[in-house]
Design an enzyme around this catalytic site. Structure first.
Site, PDB file in Angstrom:
ATOM      1  N   LYS A 254      -7.796  -6.962  -7.175  1.00 41.46           N
ATOM      2  CA  LYS A 254      -7.806  -7.272  -5.741  1.00 41.46           C
ATOM      3  C   LYS A 254      -9.244  -7.301  -5.249  1.00 41.46           C
ATOM      4  O   LYS A 254      -9.978  -6.331  -5.402  1.00 41.46           O
ATOM      5  CB  LYS A 254      -7.015  -6.191  -4.983  1.00 41.46           C
ATOM      6  CG  LYS A 254      -7.056  -6.329  -3.475  1.00 41.46           C
ATOM      7  CD  LYS A 254      -6.206  -7.474  -2.979  1.00 41.46           C
ATOM      8  CE  LYS A 254      -6.365  -7.704  -1.480  1.00 41.46           C
ATOM      9  NZ  LYS A 254      -5.706  -6.699  -0.654  1.00 41.46           N
TER      10      LYS A 254
ATOM     11  N   HIS B 151      -0.153   4.398   7.914  1.00 37.28           N
ATOM     12  CA  HIS B 151      -1.211   5.305   8.386  1.00 37.28           C
ATOM     13  C   HIS B 151      -0.505   6.421   9.134  1.00 37.28           C
ATOM     14  O   HIS B 151       0.504   6.169   9.813  1.00 37.28           O
ATOM     15  CB  HIS B 151      -2.164   4.593   9.353  1.00 37.28           C
ATOM     16  CG  HIS B 151      -3.040   3.567   8.694  1.00 37.28           C
ATOM     17  ND1 HIS B 151      -4.200   3.888   8.013  1.00 37.28           N
ATOM     18  CD2 HIS B 151      -2.923   2.225   8.600  1.00 37.28           C
ATOM     19  CE1 HIS B 151      -4.761   2.775   7.541  1.00 37.28           C
ATOM     20  NE2 HIS B 151      -4.003   1.753   7.877  1.00 37.28           N
TER      21      HIS B 151
ATOM     22  N   HIS C 265      -8.298 -10.679  -0.327  1.00 42.56           N
ATOM     23  CA  HIS C 265      -8.196 -10.505   1.130  1.00 42.56           C
ATOM     24  C   HIS C 265      -9.174 -11.506   1.745  1.00 42.56           C
ATOM     25  O   HIS C 265     -10.370 -11.250   1.783  1.00 42.56           O
ATOM     26  CB  HIS C 265      -8.550  -9.071   1.542  1.00 42.56           C
ATOM     27  CG  HIS C 265      -8.410  -8.842   3.023  1.00 42.56           C
ATOM     28  ND1 HIS C 265      -7.520  -7.947   3.567  1.00 42.56           N
ATOM     29  CD2 HIS C 265      -9.018  -9.429   4.079  1.00 42.56           C
ATOM     30  CE1 HIS C 265      -7.587  -7.991   4.881  1.00 42.56           C
ATOM     31  NE2 HIS C 265      -8.500  -8.869   5.226  1.00 42.56           N
TER      32      HIS C 265
ATOM     33  N   HIS D 299       0.875  -1.186   0.000  1.00 45.33           N
ATOM     34  CA  HIS D 299       0.000   0.000   0.000  1.00 45.33           C
ATOM     35  C   HIS D 299       0.905   1.228   0.000  1.00 45.33           C
ATOM     36  O   HIS D 299       1.719   1.391   0.919  1.00 45.33           O
ATOM     37  CB  HIS D 299      -0.867   0.042   1.255  1.00 45.33           C
ATOM     38  CG  HIS D 299      -1.789  -1.128   1.386  1.00 45.33           C
ATOM     39  ND1 HIS D 299      -3.100  -1.099   0.966  1.00 45.33           N
ATOM     40  CD2 HIS D 299      -1.591  -2.377   1.876  1.00 45.33           C
ATOM     41  CE1 HIS D 299      -3.665  -2.276   1.198  1.00 45.33           C
ATOM     42  NE2 HIS D 299      -2.775  -3.074   1.753  1.00 45.33           N
TER      43      HIS D 299
ATOM     44  N   ASN E 105      -6.945   0.115  -2.715  1.00 47.26           N
ATOM     45  CA  ASN E 105      -7.990   0.538  -1.753  1.00 47.26           C
ATOM     46  C   ASN E 105      -7.815   1.998  -1.340  1.00 47.26           C
ATOM     47  O   ASN E 105      -7.671   2.332  -0.179  1.00 47.26           O
ATOM     48  CB  ASN E 105      -8.024  -0.386  -0.515  1.00 47.26           C
ATOM     49  CG  ASN E 105      -6.730  -0.408   0.274  1.00 47.26           C
ATOM     50  OD1 ASN E 105      -5.658  -0.187  -0.268  1.00 47.26           O
ATOM     51  ND2 ASN E 105      -6.832  -0.669   1.570  1.00 47.26           N
TER      52      ASN E 105
ATOM     53  N   ARG F 251      -0.692   4.314  -0.840  1.00 41.25           N
ATOM     54  CA  ARG F 251      -1.655   5.423  -0.665  1.00 41.25           C
ATOM     55  C   ARG F 251      -1.571   6.423  -1.821  1.00 41.25           C
ATOM     56  O   ARG F 251      -1.189   6.080  -2.925  1.00 41.25           O
ATOM     57  CB  ARG F 251      -1.444   6.141   0.689  1.00 41.25           C
ATOM     58  CG  ARG F 251      -1.261   5.226   1.899  1.00 41.25           C
ATOM     59  CD  ARG F 251      -2.429   4.296   2.120  1.00 41.25           C
ATOM     60  NE  ARG F 251      -2.311   3.633   3.405  1.00 41.25           N
ATOM     61  CZ  ARG F 251      -2.947   2.518   3.725  1.00 41.25           C
ATOM     62  NH1 ARG F 251      -3.740   1.922   2.872  1.00 41.25           N
ATOM     63  NH2 ARG F 251      -2.804   1.987   4.907  1.00 41.25           N
TER      64      ARG F 251
ATOM     65  N   ASP G  37       2.577  -6.179   2.663  1.00 39.19           N
ATOM     66  CA  ASP G  37       1.360  -5.525   3.151  1.00 39.19           C
ATOM     67  C   ASP G  37       1.726  -4.292   3.978  1.00 39.19           C
ATOM     68  O   ASP G  37       1.015  -3.941   4.918  1.00 39.19           O
ATOM     69  CB  ASP G  37       0.468  -6.480   3.965  1.00 39.19           C
ATOM     70  CG  ASP G  37      -0.967  -5.978   4.072  1.00 39.19           C
ATOM     71  OD1 ASP G  37      -1.320  -5.011   3.361  1.00 39.19           O
ATOM     72  OD2 ASP G  37      -1.743  -6.536   4.866  1.00 39.19           O
TER      73      ASP G  37
ATOM     74  N   ALA H 237      -5.799  -0.237  11.159  1.00 40.30           N
ATOM     75  CA  ALA H 237      -5.056  -1.482  10.934  1.00 40.30           C
ATOM     76  C   ALA H 237      -3.993  -1.264   9.865  1.00 40.30           C
ATOM     77  O   ALA H 237      -4.300  -0.760   8.778  1.00 40.30           O
ATOM     78  CB  ALA H 237      -6.011  -2.588  10.499  1.00 40.30           C
TER      79      ALA H 237
END
Ligand code: DOR
Ligand code: ZN
Length: 339
Positions: A96, A243, A133, A14, A40, A16, A239, A255
């Site tokens: 995904k 954040h 997932h 990720h 995502n 972002r 993964d 998470a």
């Protein structure tokens, strides 16, 4: 001692968007030759235009010509024409799938497996990999195991579809993996290192909180065994999920473990300690290249057993993110990258 890796890949990442993307993408692009980029975002990446625009932003932010982002779409019901349009975009890798609501920004995920079938059938025909997932909405420790019958169903109904069980955490998932050739799996660094005890057994550690949550020691040991033995269908996928500090150190901790900047040194430590340094290449590149026919940019990354002082925090572009192993000294570091 030194370990030289050829074109290491992170098969689940990720990065972002916006300012966070600018801060974290160069950290992966420095150590890796490529990474599978998760879709995502808010809103998720669900069409060819968004995919193309996001690819461009990732490439710009990574500041490297030797880093290949392998881009993904967020699963929804796609028509054949939409899938063909995605396939024509350079860098498109796969789709995904998130069950609706199981994790960060997955509200528009799948809520009916039956409705998903025509898209899955079309992906199978076009050779587009499915990344999943795999968690239910049940009790947090049981979510992965409760999802396994769905993996079994998918593996049987779509025998030519390449299905990746993302970030597996249990012995049971490894057993299922061995039953079907069309299944493969990614394993994270943090699930090789930690169990639920590390997260919750003493003082709670928000920076180790992720989904799926870390499990029991027998699960961790089975994951380690699969990675260290060079299991041909397991691949490294960090993964790494950054954040901002204020979303981790708060009530309602998000998470995600931000592991990208320490991933290769920490993996070198694990593999060297277990006398399996010769198996690291397969785990971080070879198995993925073989599975997906990838030819990533050539990049030689040399790790040496000299200490890496992990920063307390990574700051930049108005963002602050705490890395895995914050403030620790890792016994291995990246000492040279040749492109
Ligand atoms: O811990 C996680 N963080 N698990 C996920 O599935 C999503 C990820 C994120 O995007 O933050
Ligand atoms: Zn993820």
């Amino acid at each position: 001692m030194e370990i030289t890796l050829t074109s290491p890949l992170d098969m689940h990442l990720h990065v972002r968007d916006g300012e966070m993307l600018k801060l974290v993408a160069p950290l992966s692009a420095r150590d890796f030759a490529g990474a599978v980029i998760m879709p995502n975002l808010v809103p998720p990446v669900t069409d060819d235009q968004a995919l193309q625009a996001y690819t461009k932003r990732v490439l710009e932010a990574s500041c490297s010509e030797h880093f290949a982002p392998l881009m993904t779409l967020f699963f929804r019901n796609y028509t054949e024409a939409e899938l063909l349009a995605a396939l024509s975009i350079p860098g498109f890798f796969g789709i995904k799938l998130y069950p609706a609501g199981v994790t960060t920004n997955s509200d528009s995920g799948v809520s009916s497996w039956q409705m998903a079938e025509p898209t899955l059938r079309c992906m199978e025909a076009l050779g587009i990999p499915l990344l999943v997932h795999g968690e239910s909405h049940g009790f947090v420790m049981d979510r992965e195991e409760q999802f396994l019958p769905i993996y079994r169903h998918l593996a049987e109904q779509f025998p030519k579809l390449s299905i990746c069980m993302e970030h597996i955490t249990t012995v049971a998932a490894l057993h299922l993996l061995d039953e079907y050739e069309n299944l493969c799996a990614t394993i994270t660094l943090h699930h090789l290192e930690f169990t639920l005890d590390d997260l919750l057994g003493g003082a709670m550690k928000p920076h180790l909180f992720c989904k799926p949550v870390a499990k029991r020691s027998e699960d961790r040991e089975a994951l380690l065994h699969a990675a260290l033995s060079g299991h041909p269908r397991v691949m490294f996928g960090s993964d790494s999920a950054p954040h901002p500090l204020h979303k981790k150190e708060c009530c309602g901790c998000a998470a995600g473990v931000f592991s990208a900047p320490v991933a290769l040194p920490a993996l070198a430590k694990i593999f060297a300690e277990h006398g399996a340094a010769d198996k690291l290449q397969a785990f971080v590149s070879g198995n993925a290249c073989h599975r997906y026919n990838l030819t990533p940019p050539l990049k030689k990354v040399t790790l040496r057993d000299t200490a890496m002082q992990v920063p307390v925090i990574y700051r930049g572009y108005g963002q602050s993110v705490v890395p895995l192993h914050t403030e620790e000294q890792l016994p291995w570091s990246v000492c040279a990258v040749q492109e």
